[in-house]
Design a protein around this motif. Structure first.
Motif, PDB file in Angstrom:
ATOM      1  N   THR A   5     -21.484 -10.403  22.929  1.00  0.00           N
ATOM      2  CA  THR A   5     -22.252  -9.822  24.030  1.00  0.00           C
ATOM      3  C   THR A   5     -23.179 -10.861  24.667  1.00  0.00           C
ATOM      4  N   SER A   6     -23.077 -12.102  24.222  1.00  0.00           N
ATOM      5  CA  SER A   6     -23.940 -13.167  24.718  1.00  0.00           C
ATOM      6  C   SER A   6     -23.615 -13.512  26.174  1.00  0.00           C
ATOM      7  N   PRO A   7     -24.637 -13.761  26.973  1.00  0.00           N
ATOM      8  CA  PRO A   7     -24.392 -14.179  28.360  1.00  0.00           C
ATOM      9  C   PRO A   7     -23.737 -15.557  28.459  1.00  0.00           C
ATOM     10  N   LEU A   8     -23.665 -16.299  27.357  1.00  0.00           N
ATOM     11  CA  LEU A   8     -22.990 -17.595  27.381  1.00  0.00           C
ATOM     12  C   LEU A   8     -21.502 -17.449  27.680  1.00  0.00           C
ATOM     13  N   TRP A   9     -20.944 -16.279  27.441  1.00  0.00           N
ATOM     14  CA  TRP A   9     -19.525 -16.068  27.743  1.00  0.00           C
ATOM     15  C   TRP A   9     -19.261 -16.119  29.247  1.00  0.00           C
ATOM     16  N   TRP A  10     -20.268 -15.816  30.054  1.00  0.00           N
ATOM     17  CA  TRP A  10     -20.099 -15.949  31.509  1.00  0.00           C
ATOM     18  C   TRP A  10     -19.966 -17.426  31.875  1.00  0.00           C
ATOM     19  N   LEU A  11     -20.732 -18.260  31.197  1.00  0.00           N
ATOM     20  CA  LEU A  11     -20.618 -19.710  31.413  1.00  0.00           C
ATOM     21  C   LEU A  11     -19.241 -20.197  30.963  1.00  0.00           C
ATOM     22  N   PHE A  12     -18.777 -19.717  29.807  1.00  0.00           N
ATOM     23  CA  PHE A  12     -17.439 -20.065  29.317  1.00  0.00           C
ATOM     24  C   PHE A  12     -16.373 -19.654  30.325  1.00  0.00           C
ATOM     25  N   ALA A  13     -16.505 -18.462  30.903  1.00  0.00           N
ATOM     26  CA  ALA A  13     -15.540 -17.989  31.898  1.00  0.00           C
ATOM     27  C   ALA A  13     -15.553 -18.891  33.130  1.00  0.00           C
ATOM     28  N   ALA A  14     -16.734 -19.270  33.583  1.00  0.00           N
ATOM     29  CA  ALA A  14     -16.843 -20.144  34.762  1.00  0.00           C
ATOM     30  C   ALA A  14     -16.229 -21.514  34.485  1.00  0.00           C
ATOM     31  N   VAL A  15     -16.482 -22.060  33.302  1.00  0.00           N
ATOM     32  CA  VAL A  15     -15.906 -23.353  32.934  1.00  0.00           C
ATOM     33  C   VAL A  15     -14.386 -23.238  32.838  1.00  0.00           C
ATOM     34  N   SER A  16     -13.900 -22.119  32.321  1.00  0.00           N
ATOM     35  CA  SER A  16     -12.452 -21.896  32.204  1.00  0.00           C
ATOM     36  C   SER A  16     -11.793 -21.834  33.578  1.00  0.00           C
ATOM     37  N   VAL A  17     -12.440 -21.158  34.512  1.00  0.00           N
ATOM     38  CA  VAL A  17     -11.914 -21.096  35.885  1.00  0.00           C
ATOM     39  C   VAL A  17     -11.872 -22.491  36.486  1.00  0.00           C
ATOM     40  N   ALA A  18     -12.944 -23.242  36.315  1.00  0.00           N
ATOM     41  CA  ALA A  18     -12.998 -24.607  36.858  1.00  0.00           C
ATOM     42  C   ALA A  18     -11.915 -25.492  36.229  1.00  0.00           C
ATOM     43  N   ALA A  19     -11.716 -25.365  34.924  1.00  0.00           N
ATOM     44  CA  ALA A  19     -10.687 -26.160  34.246  1.00  0.00           C
ATOM     45  C   ALA A  19      -9.297 -25.783  34.741  1.00  0.00           C
ATOM     46  N   PHE A  20      -9.048 -24.487  34.919  1.00  0.00           N
ATOM     47  CA  PHE A  20      -7.747 -24.025  35.398  1.00  0.00           C
ATOM     48  C   PHE A  20      -7.456 -24.577  36.791  1.00  0.00           C
ATOM     49  N   VAL A  21      -8.403 -24.419  37.685  1.00  0.00           N
ATOM     50  CA  VAL A  21      -8.210 -24.900  39.059  1.00  0.00           C
ATOM     51  C   VAL A  21      -8.080 -26.421  39.085  1.00  0.00           C
ATOM     52  N   ALA A  22      -8.911 -27.113  38.323  1.00  0.00           N
ATOM     53  CA  ALA A  22      -8.850 -28.585  38.292  1.00  0.00           C
ATOM     54  C   ALA A  22      -7.530 -29.094  37.726  1.00  0.00           C
ATOM     55  N   ALA A  23      -6.973 -28.383  36.760  1.00  0.00           N
ATOM     56  CA  ALA A  23      -5.703 -28.815  36.161  1.00  0.00           C
ATOM     57  C   ALA A  23      -4.518 -28.505  37.058  1.00  0.00           C
ATOM     58  N   MET A  24      -4.565 -27.384  37.746  1.00  0.00           N
ATOM     59  CA  MET A  24      -3.416 -26.944  38.542  1.00  0.00           C
ATOM     60  C   MET A  24      -3.398 -27.495  39.963  1.00  0.00           C
ATOM     61  N   LEU A  25      -4.548 -27.652  40.564  1.00  0.00           N
ATOM     62  CA  LEU A  25      -4.624 -28.038  41.975  1.00  0.00           C
ATOM     63  C   LEU A  25      -3.924 -29.357  42.313  1.00  0.00           C
ATOM     64  N   VAL A  59     -17.816  -5.794  29.949  1.00  0.00           N
ATOM     65  CA  VAL A  59     -17.028  -6.897  30.505  1.00  0.00           C
ATOM     66  C   VAL A  59     -17.301  -8.171  29.708  1.00  0.00           C
ATOM     67  N   THR A  60     -18.554  -8.377  29.346  1.00  0.00           N
ATOM     68  CA  THR A  60     -18.934  -9.581  28.607  1.00  0.00           C
ATOM     69  C   THR A  60     -18.194  -9.684  27.279  1.00  0.00           C
ATOM     70  N   LYS A  61     -17.929  -8.548  26.650  1.00  0.00           N
ATOM     71  CA  LYS A  61     -17.232  -8.552  25.364  1.00  0.00           C
ATOM     72  C   LYS A  61     -15.838  -9.148  25.490  1.00  0.00           C
ATOM     73  N   TRP A  62     -15.187  -8.951  26.641  1.00  0.00           N
ATOM     74  CA  TRP A  62     -13.803  -9.385  26.824  1.00  0.00           C
ATOM     75  C   TRP A  62     -13.671 -10.702  27.576  1.00  0.00           C
ATOM     76  N   LEU A  63     -14.778 -11.319  27.941  1.00  0.00           N
ATOM     77  CA  LEU A  63     -14.717 -12.612  28.621  1.00  0.00           C
ATOM     78  C   LEU A  63     -14.067 -13.719  27.783  1.00  0.00           C
ATOM     79  N   PRO A  64     -14.173 -13.705  26.445  1.00  0.00           N
ATOM     80  CA  PRO A  64     -13.459 -14.732  25.675  1.00  0.00           C
ATOM     81  C   PRO A  64     -11.944 -14.681  25.886  1.00  0.00           C
ATOM     82  N   VAL A  65     -11.398 -13.499  26.046  1.00  0.00           N
ATOM     83  CA  VAL A  65      -9.955 -13.368  26.282  1.00  0.00           C
ATOM     84  C   VAL A  65      -9.606 -13.916  27.662  1.00  0.00           C
TER      85      VAL A  65
END
Length: 127
Positions: A5-25, A59-65
């Protein structure tokens, strides 16, 4: 690991989006492909929102997935950027043709290995 339930998962989600876009673009050759890849993380997030609303979960609970799926997608093309670019060039030059007729997609094997590992680890963490 932070609590699910930690808000750090939102940061993890943002980093994951950035990594996905950076790798695919870099592998995308047309403007349409670049827009599609840039917007691709939105669809799983909308599914996550729908899932959370339907089952009355946080939503925060499922951000790791969510983050794990995007990271697996990003890691699937690591080392295969040249092949990805070749394939996407072929796709833009041959619209409507089945993918099987194009050049091989070696990153698919890498995806079939990384996606289940990351997804399973995230589900085990959440549950």
């Amino acid at each position: 690991m932070p609590d699910n339930t930690s808000p750090l998962w939102w940061l993890f989600a943002a980093v994951s989006v950035a990594a996905f876009v950076a790798a695919m673009l870099p592998g995308m050759v047309s403007r349409r492909q670049k827009i599609f890849i840039s917007l691709a993380p939105v669809v799983p997030f909308l599914l996550l929102l729908g899932f959370a609303a339907l089952y009355e979960e946080s939503v925060t609970k499922w951000l790791p997935v969510y983050g794990a799926v995007l990271l697996a997608g990003a890691l699937s093309v690591v080392g295969h950027w040249k092949a990805l670019r070749t394939f996407m060039t072929w796709r833009s030059e041959n619209p409507g043709k089945p993918d099987e007729e194009g050049p091989g997609t070696p990153w698919i094997l890498q995806l079939t290995l990384t996606l289940p590992v990351f997804f399973s680890a995230a589900i085990l963490y959440v549950r």
